[in-house]
Enzyme design. Structure first.
Site, short mmCIF file in Angstrom:
data_model
loop_
_atom_site.label_atom_id
_atom_site.label_comp_id
_atom_site.label_asym_id
_atom_site.label_seq_id
_atom_site.Cartn_x
_atom_site.Cartn_y
_atom_site.Cartn_z
N THR A 112 0.80 -1.23 0.00
CA THR A 112 0.00 0.00 0.00
C THR A 112 0.83 1.28 0.00
OG1 THR A 112 -1.40 1.34 1.48
CG2 THR A 112 -0.16 -0.40 2.52
N GLU A 134 0.23 3.64 1.81
CA GLU A 134 0.34 4.04 3.22
C GLU A 134 1.75 3.78 3.75
OE1 GLU A 134 -2.04 5.62 4.95
OE2 GLU A 134 -1.22 5.45 6.98
N TYR A 165 -0.92 0.32 11.06
CA TYR A 165 -1.30 -0.36 9.81
C TYR A 165 -0.14 -0.31 8.82
CZ TYR A 165 -3.45 -0.72 5.15
OH TYR A 165 -3.74 -1.07 3.85
N LYS A 206 2.23 -3.31 7.25
CA LYS A 206 2.26 -3.55 5.80
C LYS A 206 3.70 -3.51 5.26
CE LYS A 206 -2.01 -4.13 4.21
NZ LYS A 206 -2.45 -5.14 3.24
P1 NAP Z 1 -11.68 -4.26 2.79
O1 NAP Z 1 -12.84 -3.96 1.90
O2 NAP Z 1 -11.66 -3.68 4.15
O3 NAP Z 1 -11.56 -5.86 2.89
C1 NAP Z 1 -10.72 -6.47 3.82
C2 NAP Z 1 -10.96 -7.96 3.77
O4 NAP Z 1 -10.08 -8.60 4.70
C3 NAP Z 1 -12.39 -8.38 4.17
O5 NAP Z 1 -12.78 -9.43 3.35
C4 NAP Z 1 -12.21 -8.86 5.60
O6 NAP Z 1 -13.15 -9.83 6.00
C5 NAP Z 1 -10.84 -9.52 5.49
N1 NAP Z 1 -10.18 -9.72 6.79
C6 NAP Z 1 -9.95 -8.83 7.76
N2 NAP Z 1 -9.29 -9.39 8.79
C7 NAP Z 1 -9.10 -10.69 8.45
C8 NAP Z 1 -8.49 -11.79 9.09
N3 NAP Z 1 -7.94 -11.69 10.31
N4 NAP Z 1 -8.44 -12.98 8.43
C9 NAP Z 1 -9.00 -13.12 7.21
N5 NAP Z 1 -9.64 -12.11 6.58
C10 NAP Z 1 -9.67 -10.91 7.18
O7 NAP Z 1 -10.32 -3.83 2.09
P2 NAP Z 1 -10.00 -3.54 0.53
O8 NAP Z 1 -10.16 -2.08 0.31
O9 NAP Z 1 -10.70 -4.52 -0.31
O10 NAP Z 1 -8.43 -3.80 0.50
C11 NAP Z 1 -7.89 -5.07 0.14
C12 NAP Z 1 -6.43 -5.14 0.55
O11 NAP Z 1 -5.69 -4.13 -0.13
C13 NAP Z 1 -6.17 -4.91 2.04
O12 NAP Z 1 -5.07 -5.72 2.39
C14 NAP Z 1 -5.77 -3.45 2.11
O13 NAP Z 1 -4.96 -3.23 3.26
C15 NAP Z 1 -5.02 -3.30 0.81
N6 NAP Z 1 -5.02 -1.97 0.20
C16 NAP Z 1 -6.19 -1.33 -0.05
C17 NAP Z 1 -6.19 -0.12 -0.68
C18 NAP Z 1 -7.46 0.63 -0.99
O14 NAP Z 1 -7.38 1.83 -1.27
N7 NAP Z 1 -8.61 -0.05 -1.03
C19 NAP Z 1 -4.96 0.46 -1.09
C20 NAP Z 1 -3.78 -0.24 -0.84
C21 NAP Z 1 -3.83 -1.47 -0.22
P3 NAP Z 1 -14.58 -9.42 6.66
O15 NAP Z 1 -15.51 -9.18 5.50
O16 NAP Z 1 -14.92 -10.60 7.48
O17 NAP Z 1 -14.34 -8.17 7.47
O1 G4F Z 2 -10.32 7.01 3.51
P1 G4F Z 2 -9.26 6.88 4.53
O2 G4F Z 2 -9.66 6.27 5.82
O3 G4F Z 2 -8.09 6.09 3.82
P2 G4F Z 2 -6.52 5.95 4.12
O4 G4F Z 2 -6.20 6.24 5.52
O5 G4F Z 2 -5.81 6.74 3.08
O6 G4F Z 2 -6.30 4.39 3.88
C1 G4F Z 2 -6.81 3.74 2.72
O7 G4F Z 2 -5.86 3.82 1.69
C2 G4F Z 2 -4.62 3.14 1.95
C3 G4F Z 2 -3.73 3.36 0.72
O8 G4F Z 2 -3.06 4.58 0.83
C4 G4F Z 2 -4.90 1.68 2.19
F1 G4F Z 2 -3.74 1.01 2.41
C5 G4F Z 2 -5.82 1.51 3.37
O9 G4F Z 2 -6.14 0.12 3.54
C6 G4F Z 2 -7.12 2.28 3.10
O10 G4F Z 2 -7.78 1.66 2.03
O11 G4F Z 2 -8.65 8.31 4.85
C7 G4F Z 2 -8.15 9.15 3.84
C8 G4F Z 2 -7.81 10.51 4.42
C9 G4F Z 2 -6.94 10.50 5.68
O12 G4F Z 2 -5.96 11.46 5.55
C10 G4F Z 2 -7.88 10.89 6.82
O13 G4F Z 2 -7.27 11.57 7.89
O14 G4F Z 2 -9.03 11.14 4.82
C11 G4F Z 2 -8.82 11.81 6.05
N1 G4F Z 2 -10.11 11.99 6.70
C12 G4F Z 2 -10.66 13.19 7.04
N2 G4F Z 2 -11.84 13.00 7.66
C13 G4F Z 2 -10.95 11.03 7.10
C14 G4F Z 2 -12.04 11.66 7.71
N3 G4F Z 2 -10.87 9.69 6.98
C15 G4F Z 2 -11.91 8.95 7.46
N4 G4F Z 2 -11.86 7.61 7.30
N5 G4F Z 2 -12.99 9.53 8.09
C16 G4F Z 2 -13.10 10.88 8.23
O15 G4F Z 2 -14.07 11.38 8.79
#
Ligand code: NAP
Ligand code: G4F
Length: 337
Positions: free
Chosen positions: A125, A127, A149, A153
């Site tokens: 990620t 992050e 987190y 990662k």
């Molecule tokens: P998400 O919607 O929150 O999905 C997370 C998944 O992980 C869910 O299926 C959840 O299951 C499962 N999970 C959580 N804890 C677990 C455990 N202990 N054992 C097995 N399964 C578990 O996340 P996403 O946005 O699809 O992201 C997918 C992956 O990409 C994650 O690893 C995230 O950190 C990474 N990532 C995401 C982004 C982004 O912007 N979306 C960017 C960079 C990296 P439940 O349904 O049971 O909760």
């Molecule tokens: O949407 P966020 O919670 O995503 P964040 O922290 O960027 O993380 C996501 O992207 C990562 C990749 O860069 C993934 F690895 C991770 O698993 C996840 O998918 O927050 C985005 C930004 C932050 O700066 C936060 O401080 O939005 C700001 N923010 C401002 N107000 C808020 C809020 N975030 C959340 N969730 N809720 C608020 O009310």
């Protein structure tokens, strides 16, 4: 027929990837946690819930990883499961380390001993760049995580590289910048914004409460990013790739883009915790700041350089941020009757 296993298949990316692989003719297996009521809503939304083979699975438990690797004998293993919400990772730092860090080596070691030919994808990620050491961020940018987190990662990322170099596993990491969709979890800021604004556009009074409005993110569409994951595992040699749009946007601008879709014209005033947004036509307060959404340490700026993925994979983001805000806001508006 190729076979794949997806951890986190119930999540946003897991569901989109499952659909993509099914369309490509794969037999798709996925891991689900045993909870009182399994949530398959994303797979259902995409119409693929009946086409996947589900296995009880938790990344914290080595034995079930061992079992699924042995029983499914897949060609490709995608590790998308994680404690994925950065904000919660300060409350769950040990759990985040266990699942997001050690969970990765549990899988890698099972693959090394039981299925060394299986190709592996790790969900790394942006992050990990945290307090960014370079703009834009690429595969060679020094990592500086800013949350439990992100720290976990980084371990997952480097242990994937280490197993590739130590044991010759075909193990790749995708360093993915933020990617969103109508299936995004409701606690993440984009979905929180589009859901709240959709409710307000339908007549609700409660304003949207947000934290840091100045943070910048490089937001793309999840459907594009899962394609990139698959492309990485089709390469002859495993490697690491950044996937990003190359455009960065503040939280404030994302709010404005989503509001425009819903025909709301916002006027911003004040700053810091006194900042608000008012809808010009109705005079209604639509956005207020609540300090509880600030983080102990913030990632201020993310903007990715995905030129390596463009060159080697032919990958490119196809949805720009305004279009993404529109897609999500429309979907949330239509879901309210
Ligand atoms: P998400 O919607 O929150 O999905 C997370 C998944 O992980 C869910 O299926 C959840 O299951 C499962 N999970 C959580 N804890 C677990 C455990 N202990 N054992 C097995 N399964 C578990 O996340 P996403 O946005 O699809 O992201 C997918 C992956 O990409 C994650 O690893 C995230 O950190 C990474 N990532 C995401 C982004 C982004 O912007 N979306 C960017 C960079 C990296 P439940 O349904 O049971 O909760
Ligand atoms: O949407 P966020 O919670 O995503 P964040 O922290 O960027 O993380 C996501 O992207 C990562 C990749 O860069 C993934 F690895 C991770 O698993 C996840 O998918 O927050 C985005 C930004 C932050 O700066 C936060 O401080 O939005 C700001 N923010 C401002 N107000 C808020 C809020 N975030 C959340 N969730 N809720 C608020 O009310």
């Amino acid at each position: 027929m190729k076979k794949a296993f997806i951890t986190g298949i119930t999540g946003q990316d897991g569901a989109y990837l499952a659909k993509l692989l099914i369309e490509k003719g794969y037999e798709v297996h996925g891991g689900v946690r045993r909870i009182s009521q399994p949530i398959l809503s994303r797979l259902e939304w995409l119409g693929v819930e009946k086409d996947v083979h589900l296995h009880e699975f938790d990344l914290a438990e080595i034995n079930n990883i061992h079992r699924v690797v042995r029983e499914t004998e897949v060609d490709e293993f995608y590790n998308l499961a994680a404690q994925s919400f950065v904000g919660s990772s300060w409350n769950l730092p040990v759990y985040a380390g266990d699942v997001n860090g050690l969970g990765v080596v549990r899988i890698l070691d099972c693959l090394r001993t039981l299925a060394p030919q299986t190709r592996f994808y790790q969900a790394s990620t942006s992050e990990m760049f945290g307090l960014v050491q370079e703009v834009p961020q690429s595969e060679t940018t020094r990592l500086y995580p800013r949350s439990p987190y992100g720290v976990a990662k980084v371990y997952g990322h480097y242990i994937t590289t280490n197993y590739r170099e130590s044991f010759g596993l075909h193990a790749s990491s995708g360093i993915l910048f933020n990617h969103e969709s109508p299936l995004r979890g409701k606690e993440f800021v984009t979905r929180k914004i589009t859901m709240s604004l959709a409710k307000i556009a339908r007549g609700a009074d409660a304003p949207l409460e947000l934290g840091n409005m100045d943070a910048r993110r490089d937001w793309g569409f999840a459907g594009d990013y899962v394609k990139g994951m698959w492309q990485m595992l089709q390469q002859e040699a495993a490697d690491d790739y950044v996937l990003a749009t190359g455009v960065t946007t503040t939280i404030r601008d994302f709010v404005s883009y989503a509001a425009q879709t819903l025909n709301m014209d916002l006027e911003w005033s004040g700053s810091g915790i006194d900042e608000t947004a008012t809808e010009r036509k109705t005079g209604k307060t639509v956005v207020v700041i609540n300090e509880k959404f600030y983080r102990p340490a913030e990632v201020d700026l993310l903007i990715g350089d995905s030129s390596k993925a463009a060159k080697k994979l032919g990958w490119k983001a196809t949805v720009e941020v305004r279009e993404l805000a529109e897609m999500m806001a429309k979907s949330d508006y239509d879901a309210i009757t």
